[in-house]
Motif scaffolding. Structure first.
Motif, PDB file in Angstrom:
ATOM      1  N   GLU A 164       0.830  -1.206   0.000  1.00  0.00           N
ATOM      2  CA  GLU A 164       0.000   0.000   0.000  1.00  0.00           C
ATOM      3  C   GLU A 164       0.865   1.257   0.000  1.00  0.00           C
ATOM      4  OE1 GLU A 164      -2.528  -0.439   3.399  1.00  0.00           O
ATOM      5  OE2 GLU A 164      -3.816  -1.920   2.417  1.00  0.00           O
ATOM      6  N   ARG A 165       1.970   1.250   0.767  1.00  0.00           N
ATOM      7  CA  ARG A 165       2.866   2.404   0.781  1.00  0.00           C
ATOM      8  C   ARG A 165       3.535   2.591  -0.579  1.00  0.00           C
ATOM      9  NH1 ARG A 165       4.564   0.543   5.923  1.00  0.00           N
ATOM     10  NH2 ARG A 165       6.324  -0.468   4.909  1.00  0.00           N
ATOM     11  N   LYS A 217       1.127   4.182  -3.053  1.00  0.00           N
ATOM     12  CA  LYS A 217       0.879   5.605  -2.814  1.00  0.00           C
ATOM     13  C   LYS A 217       1.973   6.458  -3.412  1.00  0.00           C
ATOM     14  CE  LYS A 217      -1.873   5.169   1.354  1.00  0.00           C
ATOM     15  NZ  LYS A 217      -1.976   5.429   2.786  1.00  0.00           N
TER      16      LYS A 217
END
Length: 145
Positions: free
Chosen positions: A140-141, A144
Motif C-alpha cells: 500500500e505504501r 501511494k
C-alpha cells in the motif's frame, strides 16, 4: 525532591531544569518566565504541559484485514484448545484405567507432544498473519508513492 530540583526552574521550551540564578536557559536561550516561584515547603512544583512535541502524532494501530484476523483468531483458539487437551492428557491416567505399563509416563509424553504441537501451530498462524499484514502495508505504501 532533590536539592537540585528545589533550586531550579523548568524551561518551557526545551523541558530542561535550569538553575534559579540564570535568567536565560543555557540549552535553548529562552527567558525565564516571570511567574516562576520557589517550590512550596511540601515540594510541590507546577506542572508544565507542552503542546508542540515533534513526535506528538501517534503511530497508527496495525489493522488486520479479514484473512489475517481469521488466522490470528484461529491461532488463539488452537492455543486454548491445545492447553485444555494438554491438561486433559496429564490427568487422564487418574481418571481412566489404562492397560499400559506406566501410564503416567505415556501421559506426560503425550502432553509434551500436544503442547509442543499447539505452540508451534499457534506461532506459525500468528507469524503468517503478521507477515501478510506487513507485506500488504508495504504494498500500500509503494502504491501511494
Amino acid at each position: 525532591m532533590t536539592n537540585i530540583e528545589q533550586h531550579s526552574w523548568l524551561c518551557r521550551h526545551c523541558n530542561n531544569l535550569v538553575n534559579n540564578d540564570l535568567k536565560l536557559c543555557p540549552h535553548c536561550g529562552a527567558e525565564r518566565p516571570e511567574n516562576i516561584t520557589e517550590p512550596t515547603p511540601e515540594g510541590i512544583n507546577e506542572v508544565v504541559q507542552r503542546d508542540n512535541y515533534t513526535n506528538a502524532t501517534p503511530r497508527p494501530k496495525a489493522k488486520y484485514i479479514f484473512r489475517e484476523a481469521v488466522l490470528v483468531n484461529a491461532g488463539d483458539i488452537i492455543l486454548v484448545l491445545g492447553l485444555f487437551c494438554t491438561f486433559g492428557t496429564l490427568i487422564s491416567p487418574l481418571i481412566i484405567d489404562f492397560e499400559l505399563p506406566s501410564p503416567m509416563l505415556w501421559a506426560i509424553c503425550g502432553a509434551i507432544l500436544i503442547f509442543a504441537t499447539t505452540l508451534i501451530s499457534w506461532a506459525i498462524m500468528r507469524s503468517i498473519a503478521e507477515i501478510s499484514r506487513q507485506l500488504r502495508e508495504r504494498e500500500e505504501r509503494n502504491n501511494k508513492e
